[in-house]
Design an enzyme around this catalytic site. Structure first.
Site, PDB file in Angstrom:
ATOM      1  N   LYS A  44     -39.956 -12.404 -12.504  1.00 33.28           N
ATOM      2  CA  LYS A  44     -38.543 -12.384 -12.092  1.00 33.28           C
ATOM      3  C   LYS A  44     -38.249 -11.109 -11.323  1.00 33.28           C
ATOM      4  O   LYS A  44     -37.641 -11.128 -10.273  1.00 33.28           O
ATOM      5  CB  LYS A  44     -37.683 -12.441 -13.342  1.00 33.28           C
ATOM      6  CG  LYS A  44     -36.693 -13.446 -13.646  1.00 33.28           C
ATOM      7  CD  LYS A  44     -36.675 -14.848 -13.257  1.00 33.28           C
ATOM      8  CE  LYS A  44     -37.690 -15.437 -12.383  1.00 33.28           C
ATOM      9  NZ  LYS A  44     -38.065 -16.796 -12.666  1.00 33.28           N
TER      10      LYS A  44
ATOM     11  N   TRP B 124     -25.822 -36.252  -8.984  1.00 32.45           N
ATOM     12  CA  TRP B 124     -27.118 -35.653  -9.327  1.00 32.45           C
ATOM     13  C   TRP B 124     -27.623 -36.523 -10.465  1.00 32.45           C
ATOM     14  O   TRP B 124     -27.086 -36.509 -11.572  1.00 32.45           O
ATOM     15  CB  TRP B 124     -26.897 -34.203  -9.752  1.00 32.45           C
ATOM     16  CG  TRP B 124     -28.025 -33.536 -10.452  1.00 32.45           C
ATOM     17  CD1 TRP B 124     -28.242 -33.476 -11.804  1.00 32.45           C
ATOM     18  CD2 TRP B 124     -29.096 -32.815  -9.861  1.00 32.45           C
ATOM     19  NE1 TRP B 124     -29.373 -32.754 -12.059  1.00 32.45           N
ATOM     20  CE2 TRP B 124     -29.919 -32.342 -10.909  1.00 32.45           C
ATOM     21  CE3 TRP B 124     -29.455 -32.518  -8.540  1.00 32.45           C
ATOM     22  CZ2 TRP B 124     -31.070 -31.595 -10.677  1.00 32.45           C
ATOM     23  CZ3 TRP B 124     -30.592 -31.768  -8.318  1.00 32.45           C
ATOM     24  CH2 TRP B 124     -31.387 -31.313  -9.370  1.00 32.45           C
TER      25      TRP B 124
ATOM     26  N   LYS C 127     -37.547 -22.292  -2.478  1.00 36.67           N
ATOM     27  CA  LYS C 127     -37.175 -22.859  -3.777  1.00 36.67           C
ATOM     28  C   LYS C 127     -38.189 -23.929  -4.198  1.00 36.67           C
ATOM     29  O   LYS C 127     -38.605 -23.977  -5.339  1.00 36.67           O
ATOM     30  CB  LYS C 127     -35.763 -23.443  -3.698  1.00 36.67           C
ATOM     31  CG  LYS C 127     -35.252 -23.988  -5.029  1.00 36.67           C
ATOM     32  CD  LYS C 127     -35.050 -22.876  -6.053  1.00 36.67           C
ATOM     33  CE  LYS C 127     -34.702 -23.375  -7.434  1.00 36.67           C
ATOM     34  NZ  LYS C 127     -34.998 -22.374  -8.469  1.00 36.67           N
TER      35      LYS C 127
ATOM     36  N   GLU D 142     -40.094 -10.899  -7.775  1.00 38.76           N
ATOM     37  CA  GLU D 142     -39.702 -11.801  -6.696  1.00 38.76           C
ATOM     38  C   GLU D 142     -38.333 -11.471  -6.118  1.00 38.76           C
ATOM     39  O   GLU D 142     -38.108 -11.706  -4.936  1.00 38.76           O
ATOM     40  CB  GLU D 142     -39.818 -13.278  -7.093  1.00 38.76           C
ATOM     41  CG  GLU D 142     -38.857 -13.771  -8.128  1.00 38.76           C
ATOM     42  CD  GLU D 142     -39.074 -15.249  -8.482  1.00 38.76           C
ATOM     43  OE1 GLU D 142     -39.534 -16.016  -7.640  1.00 38.76           O
ATOM     44  OE2 GLU D 142     -38.762 -15.618  -9.629  1.00 38.76           O
TER      45      GLU D 142
ATOM     46  N   CYS E 219     -23.171 -33.170 -10.701  1.00 35.40           N
ATOM     47  CA  CYS E 219     -22.353 -34.039  -9.850  1.00 35.40           C
ATOM     48  C   CYS E 219     -21.061 -33.344  -9.425  1.00 35.40           C
ATOM     49  O   CYS E 219     -20.575 -32.460 -10.118  1.00 35.40           O
ATOM     50  CB  CYS E 219     -21.953 -35.300 -10.603  1.00 35.40           C
ATOM     51  SG  CYS E 219     -23.315 -36.114 -11.403  1.00 35.40           S
TER      52      CYS E 219
ATOM     53  N   ASN F  29     -18.856 -37.146 -14.217  1.00 36.47           N
ATOM     54  CA  ASN F  29     -19.844 -36.072 -14.278  1.00 36.47           C
ATOM     55  C   ASN F  29     -20.115 -35.826 -15.757  1.00 36.47           C
ATOM     56  O   ASN F  29     -19.177 -35.660 -16.526  1.00 36.47           O
ATOM     57  CB  ASN F  29     -19.239 -34.828 -13.598  1.00 36.47           C
ATOM     58  CG  ASN F  29     -20.156 -33.636 -13.662  1.00 36.47           C
ATOM     59  OD1 ASN F  29     -21.303 -33.734 -14.078  1.00 36.47           O
ATOM     60  ND2 ASN F  29     -19.644 -32.491 -13.230  1.00 36.47           N
ATOM     61  N   GLY F  30     -21.376 -35.842 -16.177  1.00 37.13           N
ATOM     62  CA  GLY F  30     -21.686 -35.621 -17.594  1.00 37.13           C
ATOM     63  C   GLY F  30     -22.699 -36.633 -18.097  1.00 37.13           C
ATOM     64  O   GLY F  30     -23.303 -37.365 -17.305  1.00 37.13           O
TER      65      GLY F  30
ATOM     66  N   GLU G  56     -43.202 -13.686 -17.398  1.00 43.17           N
ATOM     67  CA  GLU G  56     -42.014 -14.210 -16.718  1.00 43.17           C
ATOM     68  C   GLU G  56     -41.068 -13.069 -16.324  1.00 43.17           C
ATOM     69  O   GLU G  56     -40.495 -13.075 -15.232  1.00 43.17           O
ATOM     70  CB  GLU G  56     -41.321 -15.237 -17.629  1.00 43.17           C
ATOM     71  CG  GLU G  56     -40.013 -15.797 -17.107  1.00 43.17           C
ATOM     72  CD  GLU G  56     -40.107 -16.528 -15.780  1.00 43.17           C
ATOM     73  OE1 GLU G  56     -41.225 -16.792 -15.298  1.00 43.17           O
ATOM     74  OE2 GLU G  56     -39.040 -16.807 -15.196  1.00 43.17           O
TER      75      GLU G  56
ATOM     76  N   HIS H 152     -57.462  -1.926 -22.216  1.00 41.44           N
ATOM     77  CA  HIS H 152     -58.605  -2.315 -21.392  1.00 41.44           C
ATOM     78  C   HIS H 152     -58.351  -2.060 -19.908  1.00 41.44           C
ATOM     79  O   HIS H 152     -59.090  -2.570 -19.066  1.00 41.44           O
ATOM     80  CB  HIS H 152     -58.943  -3.789 -21.632  1.00 41.44           C
ATOM     81  CG  HIS H 152     -59.317  -4.083 -23.056  1.00 41.44           C
ATOM     82  ND1 HIS H 152     -60.485  -3.638 -23.627  1.00 41.44           N
ATOM     83  CD2 HIS H 152     -58.648  -4.740 -24.029  1.00 41.44           C
ATOM     84  CE1 HIS H 152     -60.532  -4.028 -24.901  1.00 41.44           C
ATOM     85  NE2 HIS H 152     -59.421  -4.694 -25.164  1.00 41.44           N
TER      86      HIS H 152
ATOM     87  N   ARG I 211     -23.682 -27.777  -5.196  1.00 38.67           N
ATOM     88  CA  ARG I 211     -24.018 -28.152  -6.569  1.00 38.67           C
ATOM     89  C   ARG I 211     -25.289 -28.996  -6.634  1.00 38.67           C
ATOM     90  O   ARG I 211     -25.829 -29.209  -7.716  1.00 38.67           O
ATOM     91  CB  ARG I 211     -22.852 -28.953  -7.190  1.00 38.67           C
ATOM     92  CG  ARG I 211     -21.593 -28.125  -7.361  1.00 38.67           C
ATOM     93  CD  ARG I 211     -20.395 -29.006  -7.641  1.00 38.67           C
ATOM     94  NE  ARG I 211     -20.404 -29.582  -8.971  1.00 38.67           N
ATOM     95  CZ  ARG I 211     -19.917 -28.995 -10.051  1.00 38.67           C
ATOM     96  NH1 ARG I 211     -19.391 -27.796  -9.956  1.00 38.67           N
ATOM     97  NH2 ARG I 211     -19.937 -29.594 -11.208  1.00 38.67           N
TER      98      ARG I 211
HETATM   99  C1  AGP Z   1     -39.874 -18.881 -10.120  1.00 39.47           C
HETATM  100  O1  AGP Z   1     -38.806 -18.022 -10.149  1.00 39.47           O
HETATM  101  C2  AGP Z   1     -40.354 -19.275  -8.797  1.00 39.47           C
HETATM  102  N1  AGP Z   1     -39.334 -19.652  -7.909  1.00 39.47           N
HETATM  103  C3  AGP Z   1     -41.609 -20.147  -8.782  1.00 39.47           C
HETATM  104  O2  AGP Z   1     -42.603 -19.476  -9.476  1.00 39.47           O
HETATM  105  C4  AGP Z   1     -41.510 -21.595  -9.331  1.00 39.47           C
HETATM  106  O3  AGP Z   1     -41.350 -21.578 -10.710  1.00 39.47           O
HETATM  107  C5  AGP Z   1     -42.788 -22.359  -8.933  1.00 39.47           C
HETATM  108  O4  AGP Z   1     -42.844 -22.447  -7.535  1.00 39.47           O
HETATM  109  C6  AGP Z   1     -42.842 -23.746  -9.539  1.00 39.47           C
HETATM  110  O5  AGP Z   1     -41.783 -24.530  -9.122  1.00 39.47           O
HETATM  111  P1  AGP Z   1     -41.440 -25.892  -9.827  1.00 39.47           P
HETATM  112  O6  AGP Z   1     -41.053 -25.602 -11.220  1.00 39.47           O
HETATM  113  O7  AGP Z   1     -40.294 -26.447  -9.013  1.00 39.47           O
HETATM  114  O8  AGP Z   1     -42.652 -26.763  -9.770  1.00 39.47           O
END
Ligand code: AGP
Length: 611
Positions: free
Chosen positions: A488, A74, A606, A491, A2, A98-99, A484, A507, A27
Site C-alpha cells: 500500500k 452494479w 486498476k 504504490e 448502484c 440499491n441494496g 500488504e 537473515h 460509483r
Molecule cells: C493493490 O493495491 C493493487 N492495485 C494490485 O496489487 C491488485 O491487487 C492486483 O493487480 C490484483 O488485482 P485483482 O484483485 O483485480 O485481480
C-alpha cells in the site's frame, strides 16, 4: 454500487435523469435504465454497458413525461443484462433499487407459487410484485402499498417507486443504503448521492434508516416505516461536484477505507446466522471444496496477500493443506494439479490477465475451482461459475487504484469459506462456528472504532512522511498484513517499502536498520507475540524507529515502540482485517502529505488486463 435518480416536476424527465446518472458514473455500473410515466402510461428503456448505450437507445425510443426514475446497476443478483437492468416494471409499478434483499429466494418462491411470473433474475423485481399485489389488494395509496411491501423484506435497500396510477408521486424508502431528496422550486429529485442533484438544487433532505417518503414536486413528506411523521428541515450543501462525487473526501481511496464497515456488513449480509451458528454460501459448491485433499489459492498483488491470510484461516480451521500461488508464476511453471485438488482464484476486478490465465491453466489440467470476486459476471467469475462457483465480495466498486475495501472483504470471504469447510469436514462443531460467526458479526463495529483513531494515525504519517525507506514486519497471520502494508505504502507514496516475515529479519534485512528507518511491526497478541517483541528489541538496539500495531492497552509494546497504534480487543483471528485498516490510513496520509496522485499512482492501472 448502484445509482438511483428520480424526478418529479414541470420539466421533461428524460434529460434530467440522464444528467443525474452521469454524475453517479463514478460509483461504477454495468447497465443502466430509466422509466417515465406520462398520462397513465409508463415507458422503460434499458441498456447493458455504458450510459452512452442507454442514450443511444433513448434516441431511437425517447420517453415522455415529467415523472421518472433512472438507475445505474452494479450487478449483485443476476448477471449484467437488459432484463436484469433497472427499472423493473410490474403491473404498472416501476421500481429502482440499491441494496441486497436477504430473503429474496423465499419471497421469489412464495410469489411464484401465487402465480407471479418473474422477468429478471434480480432480487429487486420482488419489490414490484409485492407493491403491485398491495395496490391490487386495495392499499389506499402508493405510500401505504410500499410500506406494506417493505414489511415483507429483510436486507438493505434504497428504493424509488413510481406508478401509472399515481401521477406526480415518487415513493422512496431507505434502509442501510443511501438516499436523499433534493427540493427545488416546484420540482424534486431523489438520488443515491449528492452529485446527481446539484445542477437542480442544493437544498437536500437526507433520509435516515427505516424512513419512507412521499416525494412530490417541490415537497416531501417523511415518515418512519411504522408511519410516524418525521420533521427534518432541508440542509444547504455547498460542495463542488468533484467533492460531492467523493462523498466529501479528498480521494476515492480515503472514502473507500472509511466505507469498510459498510462493505463488511454487505459481505456478511445473508451469509451468517448468529442464532444457529451457520454459514450460508449460495452459489458455492462447498461439498466440492470440502472433499479436496489440497486447496490452491491463485491471485496477484493485494488479492494474493488475502490468499496468504486465507491459508492461515483455512489450515487452522479445517486442517486442509493450502498452497498460495502468484498467478503470474503459476501460469508458466508447469504446475502439478492432483486429482484431489480444488482451487480458489481471488480477484477484485475479475479481469486480471495473469489470474485468468492461471485459472485456465489449472482447468486445462483437470482442476476444479471457485472464485472470490468483486465484480459480478466478470471474466474470473465466469471462468469459475460452471466449476465450483463464485463468492462475491459485496465491497461495491473500488475506484482508487490501491485496493482497500476489496482486500478486507476478500479476507472475510475466506474466513466464511473456512467455516463452511470446517463444518463440512467436522473440524468445527456447531459451537465453534457459532463463536466464530459471533466474532465476525462484530467486525464492522471494530473497524469503525479504528477509524475513529484516524487523527493519531495521520499525526504519525506526518512524522514519517519524508522517510526514504520503510520496513514492515509480521509473524503468522501478521506476515501477509506486513506485505500488504508495504505494498500500500509503496504504490501510492513511491517510498520504497518491504514487507518481511519478522523471523527472517536476522537473515538479511537487519543490515538496513539505522535511525533513519521506520519499521512497522504488526505486534498483536495473536501474531507470534513474544517472538515479535524480541524482533522489536533487535530493531531498537540498532536505533530503528518503531511504529507498532498492538493489541488494546499493551503497555509492554508501548514501552518499546516510538509510536503505537492500538487495535480494539478482538479474537485473534480478526486481527488481519483489523491491523490492515491503520496501515491503509498510514499509507494514505503519508502519500497525501507527499502530494502524490493517490487515486491514480504513476505507472499503475486498476485492472491489469495485460501481462
Ligand atoms: C493493490 O493495491 C493493487 N492495485 C494490485 O496489487 C491488485 O491487487 C492486483 O493487480 C490484483 O488485482 P485483482 O484483485 O483485480 O485481480
Amino acid at each position: 454500487m448502484c445509482g438511483i435518480v428520480a424526478y418529479v416536476g414541470p420539466r421533461p424527465a428524460q434529460q434530467i435523469l440522464i444528467d443525474g446518472l452521469r454524475r453517479l458514473e463514478y460509483r461504477g455500473y454495468d447497465s443502466a435504465g430509466l422509466a417515465t410515466v406520462d398520462g397513465g402510461r409508463s415507458q422503460v428503456v434499458r441498456a447493458v454497458g455504458k450510459l452512452d448505450n442507454l442514450v443511444e437507445a433513448l434516441a431511437r425510443d425517447p420517453v415522455a413525461g415529467s415523472l421518472g426514475v433512472g438507475h445505474t446497476r452494479w450487478a449483485t443478483h443476476g448477471r449484467p443484462s437488459e432484463e436484469n437492468a433497472h427499472p423493473h416494471a410490474v403491473d404498472g409499478v416501476i421500481v429502482v433499487h440499491n441494496g441486497i434483499i436477504e430473503n429474496h429466494l423465499d419471497l421469489r418462491h412464495e410469489l411464484q407459487q401465487r402465480g407471479r411470473v418473474f422477468k429478471s433474475e434480480t432480487d429487486t423485481e420482488i419489490f414490484g410484485h409485492l407493491i403491485a399485489i398491495e395496490l391490487q389488494g386495495g392499499a389506499a395509496d402508493l405510500e401505504s402499498a410500499v410500506r406494506q411491501a417493505l414489511a415483507r423484506v429483510q436486507g438493505a435497500y434504497a428504493i424509488a417507486v413510481i406508478s401509472e396510477r399515481h401521477p406526480g408521486q415518487i415513493a422512496v424508502a431507505k434502509l442501510a443504503s443511501p438516499l436523499l431528496i433534493g427540493l427545488g422550486a416546484g420540482e424534486s429529485l431523489v438520488a443515491s448521492d449528492i452529485p446527481a442533484i446539484l445542477p437542480t438544487t442544493r437544498s437536500i433532505v437526507f433520509l435516515e434508516e427505516g424512513e419512507l417518503a412521499l416525494v412530490e414536486a417541490g415537497r416531501a413528506r417523511i415518515t418512519t416505516l411504522a408511519g410516524q411523521p418525521v420533521e427534518r428541515p432541508a440542509r444547504h450543501i455547498d460542495w463542488t461536484p468533484a467533492l460531492a462525487e467523493k462523498g466529501g473526501f479528498k480521494h476515492f481511496m480515503h472514502k473507500e477505507i472509511v466505507e469498510q464497515p459498510r462493505a463488511l456488513i454487505d459481505t456478511l449480509r445473508g451469509r451468517i446466522s448468529r442464532a444457529e451458528g451457520q454459514v450460508f454460501l449460495d452459489g458455492l459448491d462447498v461439498a466440492g471444496l470440502s472433499q479436496a485433499q489440497r486447496l490452491v489459492i491463485i491471485a496477484c498483488g493485494t488479492s494474493y496477500h488475502a490468499g496468504l491470510v486465507g491459508k492461515y484461516l483455512i489450515e487452522t480451521l479445517t486442517r486442509l493443506p493450502v498452497d498460495v500461488e502468484l498467478a503470474s508464476e503459476y501460469r508458466y511453471r508447469d504446475p502439478i494439479v492432483l486429482p484431489g485438488d480444488a482451487a480458489i482464484a481471488i480477484s477484485q476486478s475479475g479481469e486480471t490477465a495473469d489470474t485468468l490465465a492461471a485459472m485456465r491453466e489449472l482447468r486445462r489440467r483437470g482442476g476444479r475451482l471457485m472464485a472470490i470476486c468483486n465484480v459480478v459476471d466478470s471474466a474470473v467469475a465466469r471462468e469459475a461459475g460452471d466449476s465450483l462457483g463464485v463468492l462475491y465480495t459485496h465491497a461495491g466498486p473500488e475506484i482508487g487504484v490501491a485496493s482497500t475495501k476489496a482486500f478486507t472483504t476478500q479476507i472475510l470471504c475466506l474466513h466464511l469459506i473456512a467455516l463452511a469447510i470446517g463444518r463440512a469436514r467436522d473440524t468445527l462443531d456447531l459451537a465453534a462456528v457459532r463463536s466464530e460467526v459471533h466474532a465476525l458479526s462484530r467486525l464492522p463495529k471494530l473497524v469503525e472504532a479504528i477509524l475513529e483513531d484516524e487523527k493519531e494515525i495521520e499525526a504519525i504519517a506526518h512524522t514519517y512522511h519524508k522517510a526514504h525507506n520503510f520496513l514492515f514486519l509480521g509473524r503468522g497471520h501478521g506476515f501477509p498484513i506486513a506485505l500488504e502494508g508495504a505494498l500500500k505504502l509503496k504504490e501510492i507514496s513511491y517510498i520504497h517499502a518491504e514487507g518481511y516475515a519478522a523471523g527472517e529479519m536476522k537473515h538479511g534485512p537487519i543490515a538496513l536498520i539505522d535511525e533513519s528507518l521506520p519499521v512497522v511491526c504488526i505486534a498483536t497478541q495473536g501474531a507470534g507475540y513474544d517472538k515479535l517483541v524480541s524482533n522489536i528489541e533487535e530493531v531498537r538496539a540498532r536505533d530503528g524507529r518503531i511504529i507498532a500495531i498492538a493489541s488494546d492497552g499493551d503497555s509492554r509494546i508501548a514501552g518499546l515502540a516510538n509510536e503505537v497504534i492500538f487495535l480494539p480487543a478482538s479474537p485473534p483471528r480478526l486481527e488481519p482485517i483489523l491491523a490492515t485498516v491503520p496501515l491503509q490510513l498510514l499509507a494514505y496520509h503519508i502519500a497525501d502529505f507527499r502530494g502524490t496522485d493517490v487515486d491514480q499512482p504513476r505507472n499503475l492501472a486498476k485492472s491489469v488486463t495485460v501481462e
